[in-house]
Motif scaffolding. Structure first.
Motif, short mmCIF file in Angstrom:
data_model
loop_
_atom_site.label_atom_id
_atom_site.label_comp_id
_atom_site.label_asym_id
_atom_site.label_seq_id
_atom_site.Cartn_x
_atom_site.Cartn_y
_atom_site.Cartn_z
N ALA A 83 0.85 -1.19 0.00
CA ALA A 83 0.00 0.00 0.00
C ALA A 83 0.88 1.24 0.00
CB ALA A 83 -0.92 -0.01 1.22
N LEU A 84 0.67 2.07 -1.00
CA LEU A 84 1.44 3.31 -1.14
C LEU A 84 0.52 4.49 -0.87
CD1 LEU A 84 3.24 2.41 -4.50
CD2 LEU A 84 3.91 1.79 -2.17
N LYS A 85 1.03 5.44 -0.09
CA LYS A 85 0.21 6.59 0.28
C LYS A 85 0.98 7.89 0.08
CE LYS A 85 -2.57 4.16 3.76
NZ LYS A 85 -3.05 4.15 5.16
N GLY A 86 0.24 8.91 -0.34
CA GLY A 86 0.79 10.25 -0.47
C GLY A 86 -0.09 11.22 0.29
N SER A 87 0.53 12.26 0.87
CA SER A 87 -0.23 13.22 1.67
C SER A 87 0.15 14.63 1.27
CB SER A 87 0.05 12.99 3.16
OG SER A 87 -0.60 13.95 3.95
N GLY A 88 -0.87 15.43 0.92
CA GLY A 88 -0.65 16.83 0.59
C GLY A 88 0.25 17.05 -0.60
N VAL A 89 0.10 16.25 -1.64
CA VAL A 89 0.92 16.39 -2.84
C VAL A 89 0.35 17.54 -3.67
CG1 VAL A 89 1.78 15.27 -4.92
CG2 VAL A 89 1.46 13.94 -2.82
N VAL A 90 1.19 18.52 -3.93
CA VAL A 90 0.75 19.69 -4.68
C VAL A 90 1.08 19.49 -6.15
CG1 VAL A 90 0.98 22.18 -4.97
CG2 VAL A 90 1.09 21.17 -2.67
N LEU A 91 0.04 19.57 -6.98
CA LEU A 91 0.22 19.48 -8.42
C LEU A 91 0.11 20.88 -9.00
CD1 LEU A 91 -2.07 16.38 -9.18
CD2 LEU A 91 0.38 16.40 -8.66
N SER A 92 1.12 21.29 -9.69
CA SER A 92 1.06 22.62 -10.32
C SER A 92 -0.02 22.61 -11.40
CB SER A 92 2.41 22.97 -10.93
OG SER A 92 2.73 22.07 -11.97
N SER A 93 -0.36 23.78 -11.85
CA SER A 93 -1.40 23.90 -12.87
C SER A 93 -1.03 23.14 -14.14
CB SER A 93 -1.67 25.37 -13.19
OG SER A 93 -0.47 26.00 -13.66
N THR A 94 0.24 23.17 -14.50
CA THR A 94 0.69 22.46 -15.71
C THR A 94 0.53 20.95 -15.53
OG1 THR A 94 2.30 24.21 -16.16
CG2 THR A 94 2.62 22.11 -17.27
N VAL A 95 0.98 20.44 -14.38
CA VAL A 95 0.87 19.00 -14.12
C VAL A 95 -0.60 18.59 -14.01
CG1 VAL A 95 1.43 17.17 -12.48
CG2 VAL A 95 3.13 18.93 -13.01
N LYS A 96 -1.38 19.41 -13.34
CA LYS A 96 -2.81 19.08 -13.18
C LYS A 96 -3.50 19.03 -14.54
CE LYS A 96 -5.75 22.13 -12.64
NZ LYS A 96 -6.57 23.29 -12.27
N ASN A 97 -3.28 20.02 -15.39
CA ASN A 97 -3.92 20.03 -16.70
C ASN A 97 -3.47 18.84 -17.56
OD1 ASN A 97 -5.22 22.43 -16.02
ND2 ASN A 97 -3.59 23.71 -16.89
N SER A 98 -2.18 18.49 -17.45
CA SER A 98 -1.69 17.32 -18.19
C SER A 98 -2.34 16.04 -17.69
CB SER A 98 -0.17 17.23 -18.04
OG SER A 98 0.33 16.05 -18.62
N LEU A 99 -2.54 15.92 -16.37
CA LEU A 99 -3.17 14.74 -15.80
C LEU A 99 -4.64 14.64 -16.21
CD1 LEU A 99 -2.68 12.32 -13.93
CD2 LEU A 99 -3.31 13.77 -11.99
N VAL A 100 -5.35 15.77 -16.22
CA VAL A 100 -6.76 15.78 -16.65
C VAL A 100 -6.86 15.37 -18.12
CG1 VAL A 100 -8.77 17.25 -17.03
CG2 VAL A 100 -7.48 17.44 -14.90
N ALA A 101 -5.96 15.89 -18.94
CA ALA A 101 -5.99 15.55 -20.36
C ALA A 101 -5.69 14.07 -20.58
CB ALA A 101 -4.98 16.40 -21.11
N ALA A 102 -4.75 13.51 -19.79
CA ALA A 102 -4.43 12.09 -19.93
C ALA A 102 -5.61 11.21 -19.53
CB ALA A 102 -3.21 11.76 -19.07
N GLN A 103 -6.33 11.60 -18.47
CA GLN A 103 -7.51 10.82 -18.06
C GLN A 103 -8.61 10.89 -19.12
OE1 GLN A 103 -8.65 10.39 -13.68
NE2 GLN A 103 -7.76 12.45 -13.71
N SER A 104 -8.80 12.04 -19.70
CA SER A 104 -9.83 12.17 -20.73
C SER A 104 -9.49 11.32 -21.96
CB SER A 104 -9.99 13.63 -21.13
OG SER A 104 -8.78 14.13 -21.70
N GLN A 105 -8.18 11.11 -22.22
CA GLN A 105 -7.78 10.26 -23.34
C GLN A 105 -7.75 8.78 -22.98
OE1 GLN A 105 -3.97 11.76 -24.60
NE2 GLN A 105 -4.79 13.77 -25.23
N GLY A 106 -7.87 8.49 -21.69
CA GLY A 106 -7.87 7.08 -21.25
C GLY A 106 -6.49 6.45 -21.23
#
Length: 275
Positions: free
Chosen positions: A197-220
């Motif tokens: 089990a791997l856990k992360g706490s309070g990981v801050v994603l910058s706007s660039t990383v967040k937008n890239s992650l949202v785009a990757a999820q939308s592409q599957g």
């Protein structure tokens, strides 16, 4: 009447020759001092034979100091040369011994590299919809349940997994979570699937990383990197080696960041750190 012939006396000897002979005989006779039995040689040129060892070993007075300096240097260099020769000989012997031992070990044990892969992954803690603005950062506390498959194909080698291991998952260069592997012993010809089990706490994603992650999820297709560092000891019979660090890097692509995420592709690279 015939005259009587009287025999003549022998012709007189040349007085000068006699005087010269006596003089030469007198000059050839060595003179001696009164009271001494040894003759004293006359002045002249003489050839004196000296043994070669004395000629080479006894330098002239003007070269005596230089000779002493050279002999001292040679005496100082001899111990260093002996030490260097002994060191090189011992080093060569050790290298040959190690090479022979490794060759015998390889022929007898025939070691093979273990194989590692990721069987399944479950993700939670990602909610990218909470951030309304695309220019704002996002703070998340993700959790990953990862099942790692370890295959030991060796017939005579066991792997003892030690403590102080680490497991991390990255998205681009951002560490999302971390954890450790369980301590266990894997015997030869064994396949073990261990879950962590791997856990992360309070990981801050910058706007660039967040937008890239949202785009990757939308592409599957969300690319992730799994890094495993596990200290192990290799066991052959009753003998264990020193601690060796196993390094596993797996490039994983999942379709979504949810509990029922599916692994679309995986590519794991294996390496070791001997010291």
């Amino acid at each position: 009447m015939a005259d009587r012939v009287h025999p003549h006396d022998s012709p007189p000897t040349n007085l000068h020759d006699e005087t010269s002979s006596e003089t030469s005989e007198t000059s050839l006779k060595p003179t001696s001092h009164p009271g001494s039995d040894k003759p004293v040689p006359q002045p002249g040129t003489y050839v004196i034979h000296i043994p070669k060892d004395q000629v080479y070993r006894v330098p002239p007075p003007e070269n005596a100091r230089r000779y002493k300096d050279l002999t001292r240097r040679s005496k100082r260099r001899r111990p260093c040369c002996c030490c260097l020769c002994w060191s090189l000989g011992i080093l060569t012997f050790l290298l040959v011994l190690i090479a022979v031992t490794a060759a015998i070990f390889y022929l007898v044990v025939k070691p093979e590299a273990p194989n590692y892969t990721v069987d399944s992954i479950a993700i939670s803690g990602f909610n990218t919809s909470t951030s309304s603005s695309s220019s704002s950062s996002l703070t998340v506390s993700p959790e990953f349940d990862v099942a790692v498959r370890a295959d030991n194909p060796n017939d005579k080698i066991g792997i003892d997994y030690q403590k102080d291991s680490s497991v991390e998952i990255y998205y681009t260069d951002v560490s999302l979570c971390n954890g450790v592997l369980p301590e266990f012993y894997q015997p030869s010809n064994n396949v073990t699937v261990f879950k962590t089990a791997l856990k992360g706490s309070g990981v801050v994603l910058s706007s660039t990383v967040k937008n890239s992650l949202v785009a990757a999820q939308s592409q599957g297709r969300v690319p992730l990197l799994l890094k495993v560092r596990a200290p192990v000891k290799i066991k052959v019979g009753s003998v264990k080696t020193w601690t060796i660090t196993v390094k596993v890097d797996c490039d994983i692509t999942v379709d979504k960041l949810t509990a029922n995420a599916t692994i679309l592709s995986k590519d794991c690279h294996y390496g070791v750190k001997l010291w």
